[in-house]
Structures are given as structure tokens and as C-alpha cells.
Design an enzyme around this catalytic site. Structure first.
Site, mmCIF file in Angstrom:
data_model
loop_
_atom_site.group_PDB
_atom_site.id
_atom_site.type_symbol
_atom_site.label_atom_id
_atom_site.label_comp_id
_atom_site.label_asym_id
_atom_site.label_seq_id
_atom_site.Cartn_x
_atom_site.Cartn_y
_atom_site.Cartn_z
ATOM 1 N N CYS A 1 -15.028 -7.803 0.902
ATOM 2 C CA CYS A 1 -14.814 -7.147 -0.403
ATOM 3 C C CYS A 1 -13.651 -8.129 -1.464
ATOM 4 O O CYS A 1 -14.061 -7.850 -2.616
ATOM 5 C CB CYS A 1 -13.700 -5.800 -0.308
ATOM 6 S SG CYS A 1 -14.645 -4.520 0.564
ATOM 7 N N LEU B 1 -3.842 -2.607 -5.801
ATOM 8 C CA LEU B 1 -3.343 -1.534 -6.232
ATOM 9 C C LEU B 1 -4.552 -0.643 -6.513
ATOM 10 O O LEU B 1 -4.289 0.380 -6.876
ATOM 11 C CB LEU B 1 -2.134 -1.478 -7.230
ATOM 12 C CG LEU B 1 -0.967 -2.318 -6.869
ATOM 13 C CD1 LEU B 1 0.121 -2.265 -8.003
ATOM 14 C CD2 LEU B 1 -0.298 -1.569 -5.590
ATOM 15 N N CYS C 1 -21.328 -25.818 -1.283
ATOM 16 C CA CYS C 1 -20.895 -24.403 -1.547
ATOM 17 C C CYS C 1 -19.427 -24.302 -1.939
ATOM 18 O O CYS C 1 -18.857 -25.618 -2.368
ATOM 19 C CB CYS C 1 -21.230 -23.484 -0.539
ATOM 20 S SG CYS C 1 -20.689 -23.812 1.087
ATOM 21 N N LYS D 1 3.434 -4.182 3.653
ATOM 22 C CA LYS D 1 2.776 -3.171 3.347
ATOM 23 C C LYS D 1 3.041 -2.182 4.563
ATOM 24 O O LYS D 1 2.948 -1.092 4.085
ATOM 25 C CB LYS D 1 1.375 -3.559 3.737
ATOM 26 C CG LYS D 1 0.589 -3.992 2.373
ATOM 27 C CD LYS D 1 -0.905 -4.177 2.860
ATOM 28 C CE LYS D 1 -1.704 -4.921 1.515
ATOM 29 N NZ LYS D 1 -3.037 -5.147 1.823
ATOM 30 N N ASP E 1 -11.156 -5.260 7.817
ATOM 31 C CA ASP E 1 -12.265 -5.585 6.820
ATOM 32 C C ASP E 1 -12.823 -6.855 7.305
ATOM 33 O O ASP E 1 -13.375 -7.554 6.670
ATOM 34 C CB ASP E 1 -11.930 -5.649 5.417
ATOM 35 C CG ASP E 1 -10.831 -6.779 5.278
ATOM 36 O OD1 ASP E 1 -10.147 -7.379 6.376
ATOM 37 O OD2 ASP E 1 -10.358 -7.234 4.020
ATOM 38 N N SER F 1 -3.228 -7.159 -6.661
ATOM 39 C CA SER F 1 -4.748 -6.904 -6.661
ATOM 40 C C SER F 1 -5.135 -5.758 -5.611
ATOM 41 O O SER F 1 -6.316 -5.345 -5.611
ATOM 42 C CB SER F 1 -5.565 -8.174 -6.206
ATOM 43 O OG SER F 1 -5.294 -8.556 -4.974
ATOM 44 N N ARG G 1 -6.958 -0.092 -5.165
ATOM 45 C CA ARG G 1 -7.433 0.866 -4.548
ATOM 46 C C ARG G 1 -6.708 1.323 -3.154
ATOM 47 O O ARG G 1 -6.810 2.436 -2.592
ATOM 48 C CB ARG G 1 -8.799 0.370 -3.633
ATOM 49 C CG ARG G 1 -8.375 -0.866 -2.947
ATOM 50 C CD ARG G 1 -9.775 -1.846 -2.706
ATOM 51 N NE ARG G 1 -9.251 -3.059 -1.942
ATOM 52 C CZ ARG G 1 -8.607 -3.962 -2.439
ATOM 53 N NH1 ARG G 1 -8.304 -4.121 -3.918
ATOM 54 N NH2 ARG G 1 -8.154 -4.829 -1.867
#
Ligand SMILES: [Zn+2]
Length: 392
Positions: A197, A80, A350, A95, A139, A78, A82
Site C-alpha cells: 500500500c 491518518l 529501477c 501507535k 501488510d 500519512s 485510514r
């Protein structure tokens, strides 16, 4: 605001380097002096993900002499869409190592330093001290405040960027010459208020738009050319295709870079960013039920209004039978409160219990004092009551 170059020039460029960087060398503002400064520069990229990918690739191509990479994650399929520094054959690899291999392929003259660890209060100061400039590609809010405070305490500049769906922001924070991240955002948003994100998505190419601004600013700061984004926030809207900048002033009362700082050493950033709001903490006291309690209430036929405050896309994946979907935002806007039944007990839930705690505070304040929420959310419900259902 024009600023002096951050790093001194290297003694000289080799013949290979002159050939490689010739298109820089013939720009009068960069020239031999600027390229020698890039060669001498040590830049640390926090994260080799969406923003780190284009940042590392262009910093490498530009001839930054030393590139550090802080990254502990492995490449997932998931990513790849971006994270273009990684490829299909890198799935499952570290990574940091994958990014290093790409950098070496782009420019073997770059010295790459890998730091395969999670950045935290115990290692950040020693790590940042080895570099001239930090590029923040993280992030999450806890790491952002950690990066900011460490840079202020070490008096280092850093280039910040953030991305979400079609929107991006970037700035250069350098407390010596302008504001820091805390001057702009003194407090982290309540948990669950600003989706990541991973929760809300991001247009892949947005990473290139913001990452390339970060590299541009990094090169300007290192070489002392142009007007860096110190004291300015760049706001990019991909749908409208607009870039605009707004002034950001140094806050004299800033907790870390102000006149009388209250943050003079690193703090617990997970606690600083991870706690739910005080209102929600107050609301959930004695008003949190377990999945087993909810199940027994349902089995007894109690008069309940079970309200799921997640988003429709999450509801599509899994829901509790008999629940109604009313996304949290409808409570924040106020319209949902007027539609609540007066004759039933309100049970909110939730995904994990954070958003429902925030909504519970609003519902109780509106007079539904016996309302409760499900601790641990639908994740706990599925684990304990309906394990045949999917969780996400
Ligand atoms: Zn500040």
C-alpha cells in the site's frame, strides 16, 4: 462449516456489562452465553494500522475481555487517512499507546496488553500462546507467513485480511478444520511483483470494509455462531461493489499443515520472502554495474540505451538524464522486448535494483546477452553521482 465455540464462557456479567452489551444480549444467537464467551476471550491484533484500527475498536466495543496489540511503529501523518484509531494529536506517539488510549475510551472494561516489539521468529510463539485468536492486520509477506506458521504450529485460528487500492480479501485460517495461508499461497510472490500500500496506495475506507469482516469472523469463531470463513476466501471489489467467496481447499501437500510437512519449526521469513527470483539471481551475475561505471560509460560517449523500469509516478519524482521510461509491466507483457535497439548496450535500472534484476532476466533470455542493470538503482545513483536530486 459450523464450528464449536473457541472459548469457554466467563462466570458472569456485571450489572454494568449487562447494560453496556444489552443489544448483543437480546440477539438469540449471541445472548448471555455468547457475551460471556467474548468476556473470557483473549484476542491478539498484529498491527494497529489500517486493518488493526477498525478491528481493535470494534473488538473493544463488542466486549472482548483481553485485547493484545503488537506494534512497534509510531503514528505518522500519512497514517491518518485510514488508521482511524489514531488522531492528529497522536502524531509522533507510539501507535500501541495511542491505540490503547482509544480502546480505553471506547470500553474501559477491556484489559489491554501492549507488545511494543517487532514480531519475529524469536518472540511469536510465546506471544501467540497467550491468546485464543489472532487477527492479522500486517501488510508484508514475511510477517504473514510468520503469523501463519506460528498459528499452525500452535493450532490457533487466525483471521487474515489484505487490502490494496480498491480491493480486499479476508479469510479464517485454522489448520485443524481447514486450509492455512500456505494452502492458498504456497510461495510468496517475487519481491516487487506485488506492490505494498505504501507503493501503490489504498482507499482509506477499504480498511473498514475488510477490518469489519475480520471482527465479524473473530466474534463468530470465539462464540461458535454462524459459518466462519474457514475454507473460504472473501474477495471484495469496492469499485464494482461486489463481495464474492471462493472455496479454498486444504492442500494435502502443504509445507506446514499437509500430511508430510517440511516446515516443522519457524524459518527465516525475511529470506523466504525477500530473495529475488532464481532467474534474476542468475541474470545479475557479472551483469551488475555501479553508478560510477555507468557515469564513466556516459562520459565516454558509449552507445547506451538506459531504460528506467519504474512507474510513471516514480519517474515524475526523479530520473537519470537520457534514460527512457519503460515500466516493468511492459516487459512482462512482452511488447517492450520487441522495441529494444539491437545496436546499443542495454542498461536497466529501477528504484533499488530488484525490479531491474527481474527485467534483466527477461531481456537476457530474449537474446540481449550483454545487457546489464544498475545495482542499487536510482537511489544509489543519486547518492553517489547526483546528490542534488531528490530520492523517495
Ligand atoms: Zn496449509
Amino acid at each position: 462449516m459450523k464450528l464449536p465455540p473457541l472459548v469457554e464462557p466467563a462466570a458472569q456479567l456485571s450489572v454494568d456489562e449487562v447494560r453496556r452489551y444489552s443489544r448483543h444480549l437480546i440477539i438469540p444467537d449471541v445472548a448471555m452465553d455468547g457475551q460471556k464467551r467474548l468476556k473470557n476471550a483473549k484476542v491478539l491484533c498484529v498491527g494497529a494500522g489500517g486493518l488493526g484500527s477498525p478491528a481493535l475498536m470494534y473488538l473493544a466495543a463488542a466486549g472482548v475481555g483481553t485485547l493484545g496489540i503488537v506494534e512497534f511503529d509510531t503514528v505518522d501523518e500519512s497514517n491518518l487517512q485510514r488508521q482511524i484509531i489514531h488522531g492528529q494529536s497522536d502524531v509522533g506517539r507510539s501507535k500501541a499507546e495511542s491505540a490503547r488510549d482509544s480502546v480505553r475510551e471506547i470500553n474501559p472494561l477491556v484489559n489491554v496488553q501492549l507488545h511494543e516489539e517487532r514480531l519475529d521468529s524469536s518472540n511469536v510463539m510465546e506471544l501467540f500462546a497467550q491468546y485464543d485468536l489472532i487477527i492479522d492486520g500486517t501488510d508484508n509477506f514475511a510477517t504473514r507467513y510468520l503469523v501463519n506458521d506460528a498459528c499452525v504450529l500452535l493450532n490457533k485460528p487466525y483471521v487474515w485480511g489484505s487490502i490494496y487500492r480498491f480491493d480486499g480479501q479476508a479469510s479464517v485460517f485454522w489448520a485443524e478444520y481447514g486450509p492455512c495461508y500456505r494452502c492458498l499461497y504456497p510461495e510468496p510472490p517475487p519481491p516487487g511483483m506485488v506492490p505494498s500500500c505504501a507503493e501503490g496506495g489504498v482507499l482509506g475506507v477499504l480498511c473498514a470494509s475488510i477490518g469489519s469482516i475480520q471482527v465479524t469472523e473473530g466474534i463468530k469463531v470465539l462464540t461458535g455462531i454462524g459459518e466462519p470463513l474457514v475454507g473460504r476466501l472473501m474477495i471484495y471489489d469496492a469499485l464494482e461493489m461486489t463481495y464474492r467467496t471462493v472455496k479454498v481447499r486444504k492442500d494435502p501437500e502443504c509445507a506446514v499443515c499437509g500430511k508430510n510437512p517440511t516446515v516443522t519449526e519457524l524459518i527465516d521469513y525475511e529470506a523466504f520472502c525477500g530473495a529475488v527470483s532464481e532467474e534474476a539471481q542468475e541474470a545479475v551475475k557479472d551483469s551488475t554495474i555501479t553508478p560510477k561505471t555507468l557515469k564513466s560509460w556516459i562520459d565516454e560517449g558509449q552507445s547506451l540505451e538506459i531504460i528506467d523500469v519504474r512507474e510513471p509516478a516514480e519517474w515524475e519524482i526523479v530520473s537519470i538524464d537520457g534514460a527512457k521510461l519503460v515500466p516493468k509491466n511492459e516487459f512482462l507483457m512482452g511488447d517492450a522486448l520487441t522495441k529494444l535497439p539491437q545496436d546499443k548496450k542495454i542498461v536497466l535500472h529501477c528504484k533499488s535494483g530488484v525490479r531491474s534484476a527481474e527485467v534483466l532476466a527477461l531481456v537476457k533470455a530474449a537474446g540481449f546477452t550483454d545487457a546489464v542493470h544498475l545495482g542499487g538503482g536510482i537511489v544509489s545513483w543519486v547518492n553517489q553521482i547526483e546528490p542534488q536530486k531528490p530520492i523517495y
